[in-house]
Design a protein around this motif. Sequence first.
Motif, PDB file in Angstrom:
ATOM      1  N   LYS A   1      38.474   8.922  35.369  1.00 18.94           N
ATOM      2  CA  LYS A   1      39.636   8.975  36.335  1.00 18.94           C
ATOM      3  C   LYS A   1      39.599  10.472  37.001  1.00 18.94           C
ATOM      4  N   ASP A   2      39.488  10.360  38.161  1.00 20.63           N
ATOM      5  CA  ASP A   2      39.069  11.651  38.850  1.00 20.63           C
ATOM      6  C   ASP A   2      39.924  11.924  40.123  1.00 20.63           C
ATOM      7  N   SER A   3      40.497  12.990  39.920  1.00 19.67           N
ATOM      8  CA  SER A   3      41.636  13.245  41.075  1.00 19.67           C
ATOM      9  C   SER A   3      41.050  14.856  41.458  1.00 19.67           C
ATOM     10  N   GLN A   4      39.757  15.322  41.259  1.00 15.44           N
ATOM     11  CA  GLN A   4      39.261  16.627  41.769  1.00 15.44           C
ATOM     12  C   GLN A   4      38.759  16.305  43.047  1.00 15.44           C
ATOM     13  N   PRO A   5      38.798  17.412  43.837  1.00 14.34           N
ATOM     14  CA  PRO A   5      38.368  17.049  45.397  1.00 14.34           C
ATOM     15  C   PRO A   5      36.626  16.822  45.320  1.00 14.34           C
ATOM     16  N   THR A   6      36.028  16.123  46.125  1.00 10.72           N
ATOM     17  CA  THR A   6      34.568  16.251  46.380  1.00 10.72           C
ATOM     18  C   THR A   6      34.133  17.054  47.618  1.00 10.72           C
ATOM     19  N   ILE A   7      33.288  18.184  47.114  1.00 11.30           N
ATOM     20  CA  ILE A   7      33.108  19.042  48.164  1.00 11.30           C
ATOM     21  C   ILE A   7      31.660  18.976  48.723  1.00 11.30           C
ATOM     22  N   ILE A   8      31.462  18.679  50.118  1.00  6.14           N
ATOM     23  CA  ILE A   8      30.019  18.688  50.497  1.00  6.14           C
ATOM     24  C   ILE A   8      30.007  19.949  51.710  1.00  6.14           C
ATOM     25  N   HIS A   9      29.032  20.728  51.110  1.00  9.88           N
ATOM     26  CA  HIS A   9      28.748  21.869  51.878  1.00  9.88           C
ATOM     27  C   HIS A   9      28.044  21.668  53.085  1.00  9.88           C
ATOM     28  N   GLU A  10      28.061  22.530  54.069  1.00 13.78           N
ATOM     29  CA  GLU A  10      27.260  22.216  55.338  1.00 13.78           C
ATOM     30  C   GLU A  10      25.936  22.646  55.207  1.00 13.78           C
ATOM     31  N   TYR A  11      25.402  23.598  54.237  1.00 16.93           N
ATOM     32  CA  TYR A  11      24.130  24.084  54.448  1.00 16.93           C
ATOM     33  C   TYR A  11      23.234  22.881  53.467  1.00 16.93           C
ATOM     34  N   GLU A  12      24.065  21.852  52.974  1.00 13.93           N
ATOM     35  CA  GLU A  12      23.115  20.771  52.389  1.00 13.93           C
ATOM     36  C   GLU A  12      23.403  19.427  52.943  1.00 13.93           C
ATOM     37  N   SER A  13      24.036  19.362  54.098  1.00 18.92           N
ATOM     38  CA  SER A  13      24.177  18.140  54.871  1.00 18.92           C
ATOM     39  C   SER A  13      24.359  18.130  56.157  1.00 18.92           C
ATOM     40  N   ALA A  14      24.358  17.278  56.858  1.00 15.23           N
ATOM     41  CA  ALA A  14      24.506  17.172  58.410  1.00 15.23           C
ATOM     42  C   ALA A  14      26.021  17.513  58.783  1.00 15.23           C
ATOM     43  N   PHE A  15      26.551  17.790  58.032  1.00 19.29           N
ATOM     44  CA  PHE A  15      28.117  18.216  58.701  1.00 19.29           C
ATOM     45  C   PHE A  15      27.987  19.732  59.057  1.00 19.29           C
ATOM     46  N   THR A  16      28.789  20.163  60.080  1.00 11.49           N
ATOM     47  CA  THR A  16      28.706  21.536  60.712  1.00 11.49           C
ATOM     48  C   THR A  16      29.587  22.344  59.847  1.00 11.49           C
ATOM     49  N   LYS A  17      30.598  21.907  59.071  1.00 15.03           N
ATOM     50  CA  LYS A  17      31.371  22.632  58.012  1.00 15.03           C
ATOM     51  C   LYS A  17      31.539  21.978  56.738  1.00 15.03           C
ATOM     52  N   ARG A  18      32.213  22.972  55.682  1.00 15.47           N
ATOM     53  CA  ARG A  18      32.147  22.591  54.536  1.00 15.47           C
ATOM     54  C   ARG A  18      33.379  21.205  54.460  1.00 15.47           C
ATOM     55  N   VAL A  19      33.010  20.134  53.929  1.00 19.46           N
ATOM     56  CA  VAL A  19      33.983  18.936  53.878  1.00 19.46           C
ATOM     57  C   VAL A  19      34.623  18.769  52.398  1.00 19.46           C
ATOM     58  N   SER A  20      35.691  18.822  52.320  1.00 18.05           N
ATOM     59  CA  SER A  20      36.514  18.648  51.010  1.00 18.05           C
ATOM     60  C   SER A  20      37.637  17.472  51.074  1.00 18.05           C
TER      61      SER A  20
END
Length: 528
Positions: free
Chosen positions: A461-480
């Motif tokens: 059971k997971d309620s912690q945010p998922t973090i995707i960093h810009e330096y390891e993905s196609a996104f321009t900013k950190r995504v939470s």
Amino acid sequence: MLALPIDVLIRVFKELDAYDLRRCSLICRVFHETIRDTLLLQYRLELAVAGLEDGRTDCRLSIAERLAQLKTFEQRWASLNFHQKPTVTLSYRYNWKLRGDVLSAVMLPVLFFTQLPSAVRGTPVHTWECDVEVNIQEFAIDPAQDLAVLVACPPTDDEEWHTFLIHLRTMSTGAPHPCATDPVLSCVPIFLDIRYDLSVQIMGKFVAVLYHTPAEDSRDLLFIWDWKTGQLLIILASSLGADIISFSFLSLRHFVIARCISEADECYQPQLVVYDFIAARPEESMEPWLVRIYQLPRVDQYTVTRWFTLDCEPSSELPTSSGKTFYHTSCSRLLTVTMHFSPHYVYSVEEEHYVLFVHASSLLEEVDARSNAKQLTVPWENWGPLKTRILPMLDGRPNGHVYGTRYVWQEIVEDVHGRARNRLRMWDFNPLALQRALSSNGTPLSPSEDESQAFSTIIVKDSQPTIIHEYESAFTKRVSTALPYRDVIRRGIFVDANVMVDRECVVLKHRSPDPDLWNEIGIEILCI
């Protein structure tokens, strides 16, 4: 109210909806015990927690039997505790669909149907086929309405402009559907590009067809009809640099499209755009009302979007004709956005796969096509971090399927001996069920059980945010993103397959591993 007799109190509670009933059960011990000890009230509460509604006015089951059936249904889903049926081997067919517990496929010009078994309703496997005499290019089915919508291939002549014909047939016989005023619909002539895709969806009495082409000088077109009257309601055409990549119905008057716009700094802005296709429009206009534009995380200029797919099931369930004890409500549906990014240049990072999850009801909050003009565009920061969850598909295989608030997919992991194993995984975003599970079990469980076991179930059971960093993905900013969900993992010896999900089953579709039987399809059915 505490002075009222119990029978009067029960009559008052029966007038409340499930939301208010649940709140009353938390007020005091008398209310809680009265609701707990009244089967009808308990049944209504369990339906609300599951995101379901009572579906059969002619049901011969007692309230106690329906409540027991519902609890069994939810408990088995909560742990993926299904019964595995023997593999069914079929000759090669294509364009598989699963809806209303009916699996369908095409082998021109024949449609093949398989009614899947149900231990809950006591129905066995039933197969049949219909020779529809139509050169089917794409189709959709709705068993609740005995409806098959078939888009015929355009003629193979030298004409550049073609009119697609949409045939409305019954699933049971393949005959023209008796509820359709005109059993053949047609769209405006379309200039056919060499490469194009078609997608079809049914929502109650509405049928939608999307024509999408990757060609820069061609336009995508989305059509919606009232299939019973034959009236063409709207035509939505793409604009330059904003293709209609995918679409999905959200309700009986709203739909959403996915598009990706190139901006001045050469970055890309993905968007979810909601339209109202029922609201009154200017005379002679076929365009739907633009309701909201929800921005998604921006993508850098070095990335090209390969696909962008929307899915929201069940698109419609009719309580009077579904023949089921209960059915999903329109507000308990999850919209999934499958994103596949690949770089512009060849020598770079691997392709990236993500799935964004959002409740369909979140996109329709306070929606009105004729008001709130100042809030037409909603920036990602104002809605996405708390109302969505973006999860990476680490093995690069977005082969899952959504039904209600559940998303089921298959992943490959290594056991303690370094052997690759397939396992099923379910992400469940039902908020009420998650709250109940957390309150009953306390601390979330950790997925640390012995991976060497051949079969086991883990619930996280997971309620912690998922973090995707810009330096390891196609996104321009950190995504939470932090939309709460449950992660259920079922281990076992499963074939490497595509996953399809319906109300009472998970279907695994795979090719035969024998090279001499390359044209055979294996179907494994996991049933409640």
